[in-house]
Design a protein around this motif. Structure first.
Motif, PDB file in Angstrom:
ATOM      1  N   LEU A  79       0.426   2.271   4.311  1.00 11.77           N
ATOM      2  CA  LEU A  79       1.136   1.079   3.858  1.00 11.77           C
ATOM      3  C   LEU A  79       0.949  -0.081   4.830  1.00 11.77           C
ATOM      4  O   LEU A  79       0.817  -1.231   4.409  1.00 11.77           O
ATOM      5  N   GLU A  80       0.907   0.223   6.098  1.00  8.97           N
ATOM      6  CA  GLU A  80       0.683  -0.816   7.107  1.00  8.97           C
ATOM      7  C   GLU A  80      -0.734  -1.404   6.956  1.00  8.97           C
ATOM      8  O   GLU A  80      -0.918  -2.609   7.021  1.00  8.97           O
ATOM      9  N   LYS A  95      -0.749  -3.677   3.967  1.00  5.55           N
ATOM     10  CA  LYS A  95      -0.096  -4.946   4.308  1.00  5.55           C
ATOM     11  C   LYS A  95      -1.061  -5.856   5.067  1.00  5.55           C
ATOM     12  O   LYS A  95      -1.155  -7.043   4.772  1.00  5.55           O
ATOM     13  N   THR A 128       1.738   8.158   5.176  1.00  4.76           N
ATOM     14  CA  THR A 128       1.992   7.115   4.188  1.00  4.76           C
ATOM     15  C   THR A 128       2.336   5.803   4.877  1.00  4.76           C
ATOM     16  O   THR A 128       1.883   4.738   4.462  1.00  4.76           O
TER      17      THR A 128
END
Length: 57
Positions: A48-49, A52, A44
């Motif tokens: 998420l990185e 971003k 996860t």
């Protein structure tokens, strides 16, 4: 029929309750039987990185 034209049948249909509205077999979604599997290849945090980075563009 153009936008804003009065359609008596549409008005009558909208006035009916959902149980009174007639439906045809074509209105029903197809049924699928089987299984769905997901392979978790990334954590996860990694996802998420990546999100971003995409948003920062």
């Amino acid at each position: 029929m153009g936008m804003g034209n009065y359609d008596q049948s549409e008005y009558e249909r909208r006035e009916q309750t959902p149980t009174e509205t007639q439906s045809s077999p074509d209105d029903q979604p197809d049924e699928y039987h089987g299984t769905v599997t997901f392979e978790e290849v990334e954590s996860t945090a990694t996802l998420l990185e990546e999100l971003k980075e995409i948003k920062e563009g």
